[in-house]
Design a protein around this motif. Sequence first.
Motif, PDB file in Angstrom:
ATOM      1  N   ALA A  35       0.852  -1.193   0.000  1.00 63.72           N
ATOM      2  CA  ALA A  35       0.000   0.000   0.000  1.00 63.72           C
ATOM      3  C   ALA A  35       0.888   1.243   0.000  1.00 63.72           C
ATOM      4  CB  ALA A  35      -0.926  -0.011   1.212  1.00 63.72           C
ATOM      5  N   TYR A  36       1.221   1.715  -1.194  1.00 61.18           N
ATOM      6  CA  TYR A  36       2.043   2.921  -1.316  1.00 61.18           C
ATOM      7  C   TYR A  36       1.330   3.933  -2.203  1.00 61.18           C
ATOM      8  CZ  TYR A  36       3.469   1.224  -5.973  1.00 61.18           C
ATOM      9  OH  TYR A  36       3.485   0.788  -7.272  1.00 61.18           O
ATOM     10  N   GLN A  37       1.810   5.157  -2.123  1.00 62.12           N
ATOM     11  CA  GLN A  37       1.273   6.219  -2.962  1.00 62.12           C
ATOM     12  C   GLN A  37       2.413   7.106  -3.439  1.00 62.12           C
ATOM     13  OE1 GLN A  37      -1.517   8.312  -0.494  1.00 62.12           O
ATOM     14  NE2 GLN A  37      -0.006   8.868   1.051  1.00 62.12           N
ATOM     15  N   ILE A  38       2.195   7.762  -4.552  1.00 61.33           N
ATOM     16  CA  ILE A  38       3.210   8.639  -5.132  1.00 61.33           C
ATOM     17  C   ILE A  38       2.564  10.000  -5.395  1.00 61.33           C
ATOM     18  CG2 ILE A  38       4.857   8.961  -7.013  1.00 61.33           C
ATOM     19  CD1 ILE A  38       4.766   5.920  -7.465  1.00 61.33           C
ATOM     20  N   LYS A  39       3.157  11.028  -4.825  1.00 61.98           N
ATOM     21  CA  LYS A  39       2.637  12.387  -4.997  1.00 61.98           C
ATOM     22  C   LYS A  39       3.766  13.314  -5.407  1.00 61.98           C
ATOM     23  CE  LYS A  39      -1.030  11.927  -1.490  1.00 61.98           C
ATOM     24  NZ  LYS A  39      -1.574  12.476  -0.219  1.00 61.98           N
ATOM     25  N   GLN A  40       3.401  14.397  -6.077  1.00 63.21           N
ATOM     26  CA  GLN A  40       4.379  15.413  -6.451  1.00 63.21           C
ATOM     27  C   GLN A  40       3.946  16.770  -5.921  1.00 63.21           C
ATOM     28  OE1 GLN A  40       5.122  15.391 -10.719  1.00 63.21           O
ATOM     29  NE2 GLN A  40       6.858  14.005 -10.445  1.00 63.21           N
ATOM     30  N   LYS A  41       4.943  17.582  -5.552  1.00 61.11           N
ATOM     31  CA  LYS A  41       4.651  18.938  -5.120  1.00 61.11           C
ATOM     32  C   LYS A  41       5.889  19.802  -5.333  1.00 61.11           C
ATOM     33  CE  LYS A  41       4.306  19.864  -0.759  1.00 61.11           C
ATOM     34  NZ  LYS A  41       3.875  19.875   0.656  1.00 61.11           N
ATOM     35  N   THR A  42       5.670  21.086  -5.486  1.00 64.50           N
ATOM     36  CA  THR A  42       6.767  22.036  -5.613  1.00 64.50           C
ATOM     37  C   THR A  42       7.244  22.424  -4.216  1.00 64.50           C
ATOM     38  OG1 THR A  42       5.894  22.908  -7.690  1.00 64.50           O
ATOM     39  CG2 THR A  42       7.469  24.293  -6.492  1.00 64.50           C
ATOM     40  N   VAL A  43       8.556  22.388  -4.004  1.00 55.95           N
ATOM     41  CA  VAL A  43       9.123  22.680  -2.691  1.00 55.95           C
ATOM     42  C   VAL A  43      10.286  23.652  -2.830  1.00 55.95           C
ATOM     43  CG1 VAL A  43       8.445  20.439  -1.754  1.00 55.95           C
ATOM     44  CG2 VAL A  43      10.712  20.709  -2.784  1.00 55.95           C
ATOM     45  N   SER A  44      10.693  24.203  -1.692  1.00 51.72           N
ATOM     46  CA  SER A  44      11.844  25.104  -1.634  1.00 51.72           C
ATOM     47  C   SER A  44      12.535  24.923  -0.292  1.00 51.72           C
ATOM     48  CB  SER A  44      11.392  26.554  -1.795  1.00 51.72           C
ATOM     49  OG  SER A  44      10.670  26.977  -0.646  1.00 51.72           O
TER      50      SER A  44
END
Length: 711
Positions: free
Chosen positions: A679-688
């Motif tokens: 049970a895994y998930q993959i997410k993307q987001k912009t970071v700094s």
Amino acid sequence: MLLANQQKYVIMKKQFLFILIVLISFSVKAEEIKSPNGKFLLNFDVKEGVPVYQLQLNGKVVIKESKLGLELKDTESLLDGFELSNTGKSTFDETWQPVWGEVKEIRNHYNEMVVTLKQNATERTMLIRFRLFNDGLGFRYEFPEQDNLIYFVIKEEKTQFAMTGDHKAFWIPGDFDTQEYSYTTSKLSEIRGLMDEAITPNASQTPFSDTGVQTSLMMKTDDGLFINLHEAALVEYSCMHLELDDENMVFESYLTPDARGDKGHMQAPCHTPWRTVIASDDAADILMSHITLNLNEPCAYENTSWIKPVKYIGVWWEMITGKSSWAYADIPSVKLGETDYSKVEPNDTHAANTAHVKMHIDFAAEHGFDAVLVEGWNEGWEDWFGKSKDYVFDFVTPYPDFDLELLRDYAKSKGVRLMMHHETSGSVRNYERHLDQAYQFMVDNGYNSVKSGYVGDIIPRGETHYGQWMVNHYLYAVKKAADYKIMVNAHEAVRPTGLSRTYPNLIGNESARGTEYESFGGNSPDHTTILPFTRLIGGPMDYTPGIFETDISKYNPDNTSYVRSTIARQLALYVTMYSPLQMAADLPETYNKYLDAFQFIKDVPLDWDDTKVLEAEPGDYITYARKEKGSDNWFVGRTNDEEARTSSIKLDFLTPGKKYIATIYSDKKEAHYKDNPKAYQIKQKTVSSNTKLKQYCAPGGGYAISIIEKK
């Protein structure tokens, strides 16, 4: 009367001078040095002829007053009767660049004190060299050239490490043949009562004591001080274990004996390996210490361009699980050079066959891997295990179904190398007799890296894996490999002690309980939260992570083991278990089912410019961030124990003002290492650099993040 008074005066004067000499001898200030930052203080003294030392950190005692010295065989010991004849002090500061590593540059900064001890009764001289770094201490014994101490045999080294209390310890049983044990977490006083349970079966093992443990030993005091005991630069000496006096909480060195029971054969001028003490009130400092590397000599090779990190797949896990076999046939007896395999009926489980290896080469080429390891390709696997066979493998003769030339040329056409496998089965004499031929065979066929193995009891019989004779052999094989520009990944060898600085073609070792044990009954979920504090203190480990099919019965219905990890944590291990040699250990057909998660294994680098420890508590969790060599991309990995936790990290290590795309591979809320590992998930987001992240970690879980600079 005058004469009598004069005699009394002379007697009184002599008595006064004697008392004065005694008082001076007992009031001489102990020799001391401080670390460059002033936080560590080392005291050395000779008390009643016995050398002793003590170590403090910020005024807090790390090592209580402890004795130093060696017991010799058939001659007077180097334990007492000493006087301090000279003390020399100096400072050293350099910055050097490893061929590969966790950071681009390493600072080697220490204050040194060398004490010269004279044993008056024997007129022998012994030096003790102390180096005090900002993160701990290294010291060793040195024996200069002298008439009264040339050839000598060590009966036992008596170096003490006196603890200040009943510390929490992360330990494995002392053993002359294996480190492949699960770690036990307990108080020091509990080791004796837990030893029988801690000693689990192995192909070769020689435990020696109810309170003997191995280094690198990690401890934590009740007031939050972390202490690590190990050794560095193990050369021409036997491996050190620690014997605990559990009444007084004093560890004493316990060397691995040879077949006759001797602990070391020495010829002056010579010296022992370094004994190391790393300490801090922050667990992250233990992980980031470079003492072990800094106490080794600089690189021995002028040209290191042939030494490259390796990401590989292999024909291996399917044999470990029992799905396939190393052996070509099911026959009870093989004699090398005499058994005619063309007349033998092959089984239908041999994995190292031409078609199967070609498939692996295709998969490696498609996904950008450097190499394919193939085990079981050479004759002799039918009766190698546990037979104490001397002439067992020749390392150059393939089975009939392994077309060496075809596969060599096919791999080259795909831009992939094959990785050689040399299983010695403990027959070291046989390996050395074939070594030049085997290495030349590798060169002739385009192999540049080898996985060597030492499963089983050692031949010559009576020697063990960690004695002086075998320590010399392992280094001999590495040096010989360098003559042929070959990189070495040695399994079942002595645990590393930083020699990869001097010999960087030693790109990996096993020397601990690795992923293969997930198929032999399992590793505890906290295993990978301890190994970086213990086994990896000496050098990188070929842990072979990346198992996505955690139910072993899916490969072999007769094997009911399961991998105690979620898929997300399997990805994290590529960051938390540092190595320039990393394997995607599962089967290609399994990876094809999870290509979105597999992407992280493809992306994660093997060489780094910088490393940060964001969170750390041995036995509970570790979170690393590493900066890819030559780029501004970062990769984060978190490995978690059996408790669900929430990780909180700051990304302030990123370059201010830049934006990055973070791809987060994490556990779902319902994930669990036993019941729901996929049970895994993959997410993307912009970071700094201003970003803060909170991330759930399942039992036996974790997460992996790739942070790629936004263009």
